[in-house]
Design a protein around this motif. Structure first.
Motif, PDB file in Angstrom:
ATOM      1  N   LEU A 194       0.911  -1.175  -0.142  1.00 43.54           N
ATOM      2  CA  LEU A 194       0.119   0.107  -0.061  1.00 43.54           C
ATOM      3  C   LEU A 194       0.728   1.170   0.040  1.00 43.54           C
ATOM      4  O   LEU A 194       1.462   1.569   1.139  1.00 43.54           O
ATOM      5  N   GLN A 195       1.071   1.774  -1.191  1.00 44.27           N
ATOM      6  CA  GLN A 195       1.912   2.923  -1.383  1.00 44.27           C
ATOM      7  C   GLN A 195       1.075   4.304  -1.618  1.00 44.27           C
ATOM      8  O   GLN A 195       0.459   4.353  -2.821  1.00 44.27           O
ATOM      9  N   LEU A 196       0.826   5.425  -0.855  1.00 46.60           N
ATOM     10  CA  LEU A 196       0.276   6.424  -1.033  1.00 46.60           C
ATOM     11  C   LEU A 196       0.843   7.641  -0.591  1.00 46.60           C
ATOM     12  O   LEU A 196       0.575   8.591  -0.184  1.00 46.60           O
ATOM     13  N   MET A 197       2.299   7.573  -0.880  1.00 48.20           N
ATOM     14  CA  MET A 197       3.055   8.878  -0.109  1.00 48.20           C
ATOM     15  C   MET A 197       2.973   9.925  -1.116  1.00 48.20           C
ATOM     16  O   MET A 197       2.628   9.826  -2.317  1.00 48.20           O
ATOM     17  N   SER A 198       3.369  11.118  -0.497  1.00 48.84           N
ATOM     18  CA  SER A 198       3.142  12.491  -1.362  1.00 48.84           C
ATOM     19  C   SER A 198       1.860  12.830  -1.707  1.00 48.84           C
ATOM     20  O   SER A 198       1.437  13.235  -2.993  1.00 48.84           O
ATOM     21  N   ASN A 199       0.725  12.382  -0.921  1.00 49.78           N
ATOM     22  CA  ASN A 199      -0.709  12.811  -1.314  1.00 49.78           C
ATOM     23  C   ASN A 199      -0.997  13.686   0.066  1.00 49.78           C
ATOM     24  O   ASN A 199       0.006  14.035   0.584  1.00 49.78           O
TER      25      ASN A 199
END
Length: 224
Positions: free
Chosen positions: A198-203
């Motif tokens: 689960l990669q949701l970085m830089s949001n």
């Protein structure tokens, strides 16, 4: 019982209701009142007669059935039941002098709640879970990552940022970094049991991480 066994009291259990060569009822037997007997006409039980044995003779002319009942039920009046009180490994058919009307085993009740590590709501289909994720993170404002999302003609495994296992078609990877995701992560994501990444970085997801992510036992990479 043969005479040769009469002295072997350790194995002898006397049946006090019958006569035998070594069934000395006066020595071996004890009398017990009929359990629970109570005379309705005078409101008395065997204990009342035991206090004064003369009362047995006093009620010879009593109402029909009284004297017969007391003389049958009460030891003080010549009735009752005889039994052998000596210890024995054999069962006794004699009534207990202290009958119990309580259940022999109390019912077991448990008021302690059981704990479960499973979610308390029914699992959702993965397409519905991803749809909730789309709406909770304001998918209409995403960047180019919106391709395929919510399109009824496109399987969810082909939606942008989604990877599925080739054999089971279960979602294993959600990678939507730097795609202007806002809002929050819907808790139903905890039902994606095969999710590994689960990669949701830089949001701009402002809300805290839902505790249901802890249900993702296959999760290896979490980057928010």
């Amino acid at each position: 019982v043969s005479n040769s066994l009469c002295e072997r009291t350790e194995i002898l259990l006397v049946d006090c209701s019958i006569e035998c060569p070594c069934c000395d009822h006066e020595v071996r037997c004890e009398c017990v009142d009929k359990p629970g007997w109570f005379d309705d006409e005078i409101g008395r039980g065997c204990e009342w007669f035991l206090q004064d044995s003369m009362r047995c003779d006093s009620y010879v002319e009593a109402a029909d059935g009284f004297q017969q009942s007391s003389s049958t039920a009460c030891c003080a009046c010549g009735g009752g039941n005889l039994y052998d009180p000596s210890p024995s490994s054999y069962p006794s058919i004699a009534p207990s002098p202290h009958p119990s009307f309580a259940p022999t085993v109390a019912p077991s009740k448990s008021f302690s709640p059981t704990l479960s590590t499973n979610p308390t709501i029914a699992p959702l289909e993965q397409r519905e879970i991803l749809t909730r994720f789309f709406h909770s993170t304001n998918g209409d404002t995403w960047g180019g990552a919106r391709f395929g999302w919510l399109n009824p003609a496109i399987p969810e495994c082909n939606w942008n940022g989604i990877t599925c296992d080739e054999t089971s078609n279960r979602v294993t990877d959600i990678s939507l970094s730097n795609q202007n995701l806002t809002g929050f992560i819907d808790s139903s994501i905890g039902f994606l049991s095969d999710l590994k990444t689960l990669q949701l970085m830089s949001n701009n997801i402002a809300s805290s991480i839902p505790s249901e992510i802890g249900l993702l036992q296959s999760l290896l990479v979490l980057d928010l």
